[in-house]
Design a protein around this motif. Structure first.
Motif, PDB file in Angstrom:
ATOM      1  N   LYS A  66       0.882  -1.179   0.000  1.00  0.00           N
ATOM      2  CA  LYS A  66       0.000   0.000   0.000  1.00  0.00           C
ATOM      3  C   LYS A  66       0.916   1.225   0.000  1.00  0.00           C
ATOM      4  O   LYS A  66       1.150   1.888   1.029  1.00  0.00           O
ATOM      5  CB  LYS A  66      -0.956   0.005   1.187  1.00  0.00           C
ATOM      6  CG  LYS A  66      -0.389  -0.348   2.544  1.00  0.00           C
ATOM      7  CD  LYS A  66      -1.316   0.063   3.694  1.00  0.00           C
ATOM      8  CE  LYS A  66      -1.233   1.547   3.960  1.00  0.00           C
ATOM      9  NZ  LYS A  66      -2.063   2.025   5.068  1.00  0.00           N
ATOM     10  N   LEU A 117      -1.738  -0.356  -6.635  1.00  0.00           N
ATOM     11  CA  LEU A 117      -2.127  -1.321  -5.600  1.00  0.00           C
ATOM     12  C   LEU A 117      -2.300  -2.745  -6.131  1.00  0.00           C
ATOM     13  O   LEU A 117      -2.590  -2.961  -7.305  1.00  0.00           O
ATOM     14  CB  LEU A 117      -3.426  -0.855  -4.937  1.00  0.00           C
ATOM     15  CG  LEU A 117      -3.285   0.423  -4.111  1.00  0.00           C
ATOM     16  CD1 LEU A 117      -4.651   0.911  -3.648  1.00  0.00           C
ATOM     17  CD2 LEU A 117      -2.375   0.211  -2.911  1.00  0.00           C
ATOM     18  N   GLY A 118      -2.115  -3.696  -5.225  1.00  0.00           N
ATOM     19  CA  GLY A 118      -2.415  -5.093  -5.530  1.00  0.00           C
ATOM     20  C   GLY A 118      -1.224  -5.909  -5.976  1.00  0.00           C
ATOM     21  O   GLY A 118      -1.357  -7.101  -6.251  1.00  0.00           O
ATOM     22  N   LEU A 144       0.046  -4.856   3.384  1.00  0.00           N
ATOM     23  CA  LEU A 144      -1.035  -4.562   2.437  1.00  0.00           C
ATOM     24  C   LEU A 144      -2.132  -3.764   3.120  1.00  0.00           C
ATOM     25  O   LEU A 144      -2.309  -3.861   4.342  1.00  0.00           O
ATOM     26  CB  LEU A 144      -1.659  -5.873   1.939  1.00  0.00           C
ATOM     27  CG  LEU A 144      -0.734  -6.902   1.289  1.00  0.00           C
ATOM     28  CD1 LEU A 144      -1.161  -8.309   1.661  1.00  0.00           C
ATOM     29  CD2 LEU A 144      -0.718  -6.726  -0.207  1.00  0.00           C
ATOM     30  N   GLU A 148      -6.962  -2.667  -0.489  1.00  0.00           N
ATOM     31  CA  GLU A 148      -6.127  -3.226  -1.554  1.00  0.00           C
ATOM     32  C   GLU A 148      -6.513  -4.671  -1.886  1.00  0.00           C
ATOM     33  O   GLU A 148      -6.259  -5.148  -2.998  1.00  0.00           O
ATOM     34  CB  GLU A 148      -4.655  -3.160  -1.114  1.00  0.00           C
ATOM     35  CG  GLU A 148      -3.680  -3.539  -2.201  1.00  0.00           C
ATOM     36  CD  GLU A 148      -2.225  -3.494  -1.747  1.00  0.00           C
ATOM     37  OE1 GLU A 148      -1.965  -3.311  -0.543  1.00  0.00           O
ATOM     38  OE2 GLU A 148      -1.349  -3.662  -2.614  1.00  0.00           O
ATOM     39  N   GLU A 151      -8.205  -5.776  -5.154  1.00  0.00           N
ATOM     40  CA  GLU A 151      -7.477  -6.075  -6.403  1.00  0.00           C
ATOM     41  C   GLU A 151      -7.384  -7.588  -6.593  1.00  0.00           C
ATOM     42  O   GLU A 151      -6.920  -8.309  -5.704  1.00  0.00           O
ATOM     43  CB  GLU A 151      -6.051  -5.489  -6.352  1.00  0.00           C
ATOM     44  CG  GLU A 151      -5.989  -3.969  -6.395  1.00  0.00           C
ATOM     45  CD  GLU A 151      -6.118  -3.388  -7.808  1.00  0.00           C
ATOM     46  OE1 GLU A 151      -6.399  -4.152  -8.751  1.00  0.00           O
ATOM     47  OE2 GLU A 151      -5.942  -2.167  -7.939  1.00  0.00           O
ATOM     48  N   GLN A 179     -11.454   3.381   3.034  1.00  0.00           N
ATOM     49  CA  GLN A 179     -10.775   3.633   1.764  1.00  0.00           C
ATOM     50  C   GLN A 179     -11.335   4.919   1.178  1.00  0.00           C
ATOM     51  O   GLN A 179     -12.213   5.551   1.795  1.00  0.00           O
ATOM     52  CB  GLN A 179     -10.898   2.437   0.829  1.00  0.00           C
ATOM     53  CG  GLN A 179     -12.306   2.031   0.465  1.00  0.00           C
ATOM     54  CD  GLN A 179     -12.344   0.705  -0.289  1.00  0.00           C
ATOM     55  OE1 GLN A 179     -12.747  -0.313   0.244  1.00  0.00           O
ATOM     56  NE2 GLN A 179     -11.933   0.743  -1.555  1.00  0.00           N
TER      57      GLN A 179
END
Lengths: 272, 312
Positions: A66, A117-118, A144, A148, A151, A179
């Motif tokens: 992140k 992200l991801g 993370l 996230e 994703e 978020q």
């Protein structure tokens, strides 16, 4: 380092984070503050790294998947001694070693770039696989966000880590529940995170991610797990440490005004 | 007909197995890309992440920063399409030493149709800073290119066709990044071709000879960096240029060549390639005809370019 010292480190990380963001008038305070305790424990108790030799091949690896939470990572790296603390005041500025999102080519002590992200869990898998192929004992830690987890690549990587029995990989979820568009459980139902990872073949632990003793215990426990990857679901408070930022969605990104900044300093310095 | 380029890809991977840094990554297409041939000789350094291109590219990044040299392969349409952000942010931007082998490129995939036929991969990869972009034209070049890409430090995208062509190189062929080669000299026009269009261009030169047209044929396997000096020299000597690629005429070899010439030696140009459309199903020879990618199409383009030159 004992719990008192780690608590002091996390306080300084928070203080340096908010000072940097206030100084440059840009940044993401909320998700940086939620992970300050995890970063304090990782960098001052857990990671086997050498500040004098940041590229040491046998070091433990850390990925901030992140990437927007990087201000507190930069503060932790400065606190650790990878670069001078004054550099924190160049955050996000042209020519700075501290880019808006992590850039491994710019920042000493940073193992991986991130920002989109991801992707961090797959990269962590690659690092953990390399350790196995090279018969090395270093561990890989991937931090993370809970948002996230929306994703799809995270779940591809979750399967891969499990398939290859990556017990040298430790994922930590900064589950702050917020978020950009709202509470995570409203934007997209990522819970139950522990059951999902468990179904993917992972060892899971749920802790209070702002409680240093719990972080210490969880990290000790997961290292004993063999043949499967572990995930620590760290329930945190976004904006933790600055009262008006805590659990307040508007501080995902943003800069305090002078009065808010004064309050932040009083609260963080008052914890002494 | 030489052996299929994907077959050469698999065989070359096998020959490279003794380097402990090499890791081959696959996303469930190893039987088609032939990376499974590596698994048969070195299963411990063959990683199959399943049908998950994004994870495959990310995993390669992690292996790379820990000192391994990953070769990632799948169909180019999926590699460049599905994993573009991973390639962009996690491989190209940090300039990692990862090799991306996109197989089954262009319409010569054949029966699988448009969903499987990469027509924009060169354009997309070429636009990424730090990325080296290569395209092999026969079996010996595929082998030489793979070895060179492996020994080069930095991210490389390598485009490989499914099919075999009449090999015009032999095993002594030396491939260099950034270097093209003159296959046959000529004075009236130059065709700069890449991939399976090079053998077509060689045939075109033979066809044009009958009309007393002297065609210079250049193989351009390195799309980025491109051989500026050779392109400029060809333009100066022949005064007309045709590019030929099994790729969209937008953004690929033709664009790369015209970027060089428009700022140095502007000469009449023609572009042989896929005319900004998707592929379709069919026998690959039929498709090459349908998309005007045959020697006769190159010959027609050469005549147009020469007419333009003569009218200047």
């Amino acid at each position: 380092m004992d719990i008192t010292d780690l608590t002091e480190v996390s306080r300084r990380i928070r203080l340096d984070t908010i000072k940097a963001i206030y100084h440059v008038k840009t940044g993401h305070p909320g998700g940086a503050l939620s992970i300050a305790d995890i970063l304090a424990v990782l960098y001052f108790n857990e990671l086997n790294i050498d500040v004098q030799n940041p590229a040491w091949p046998d070091r433990d690896r850390f990925i901030l998947s992140k990437g927007h939470g990087c201000t507190s990572l930069y503060a932790a790296l400065a606190e650790k001694g990878f670069f001078q603390k004054e550099k924190l005041l160049t955050l996000r500025q042209y020519g700075s070693i501290l880019q808006g999102h992590p850039d491994m080519k710019s920042t000493p002590g940073l193992d991986m770039s991130s920002g989109s992200l991801g992707q961090g869990l797959s990269i962590g898998n690659g690092m953990a696989l390399a350790a196995k192929l090279q018969n090395k004992s270093y561990r890989v830690y991937v931090l993370l966000g809970d948002g996230e987890l929306e994703e799809g690549q995270i779940w591809e990587a979750a399967m891969t880590a499990s398939k290859y029995h990556l017990d040298n990989l430790i994922a930590i979820i900064d589950a702050n529940g917020l978020q950009i568009n709202g509470p995570t459980d409203e934007v997209m139902q990522v819970e139950p995170i522990d059951k999902k990872f468990s179904a993917f073949g992972w060892n899971t632990i749920v802790i209070d991610g702002n409680a240093i003793p719990q972080i210490l215990t969880a990290l000790k426990k997961v290292k004993r797990v063999k043949n499967k990857p572990s995930v620590i679901i760290a329930k945190t408070i976004k904006g933790k440490g600055i009262s008006y930022m805590e659990n307040n969605i508007k501080w995902h990104s943003g800069v305090p005004n002078p009065q808010e900044y004064k309050t932040a300093l009083q609260e963080l310095e008052g914890e002494l | 007909m030489g052996i299929a380029m994907r077959e050469t890809f698999g065989r070359t991977l096998q020959l490279m197995k003794d380097d402990p840094r090499l890791v081959v990554l696959d996303a469930d297409l190893g039987s088609a890309t032939k990376s499974l041939m590596f698994k048969s000789v070195c299963p411990q350094r063959y990683i199959d992440v399943g049908i998950a291109e994004q994870d495959m590219v990310g995993t390669a990044a992690g292996l790379s920063v820990c000192g391994m040299i990953p070769i990632v392969s799948t169909f180019s349409v999926f590699l460049v399409g599905r994993a573009l952000d991973q390639i962009r942010n996690t491989i190209a931007y940090p300039n990692l030493n990862v090799k991306l082998a996109g197989t089954h490129a262009g319409v010569s995939v054949g029966y699988d149709g448009a969903s499987h036929e990469a027509v924009a991969d060169l354009a997309i990869m070429r636009a990424l800073p730090n990325m080296t972009v290569l395209c092999s034209s026969d079996a010996p070049e595929t082998a030489a290119m793979l070895k060179t890409a492996y020994n080069y430090q930095g991210p490389v995208y390598m485009r490989i066709s499914r099919i075999g062509v009449n090999d015009y190189h032999d095993e002594n062929y030396k491939f260099k990044i950034g270097q093209g080669e003159i296959i046959c000299p000529g004075t009236d026009c130059s065709v700069i071709a890449t991939g399976i269009m090079v053998p077509e261009a060689i045939t075109a030169a033979k066809l044009l000879k009958k009309s007393n047209i002297s065609l210079c044929v250049i193989n351009m396997p390195s799309i980025k960096p491109i051989d500026r000096n050779l392109i400029i020299r060809a333009a100066k000597v022949t005064g007309a240029i045709v590019t030929a690629e099994e790729h969209n005429i937008i953004g690929g070899l033709g664009s790369a060549v015209s970027e060089v010439l428009s700022t140095t030696v502007p000469v009449p140009m023609q572009f042989v390639g896929i005319k900004d459309c998707y592929g379709t199903s069919g026998d690959y020879n039929v498709l090459l005809q349908a998309y005007h990618l045959k020697a006769t199409d190159i010959a027609a383009a050469v005549k147009k370019a020469i007419t333009m030159k003569n009218n200047m």
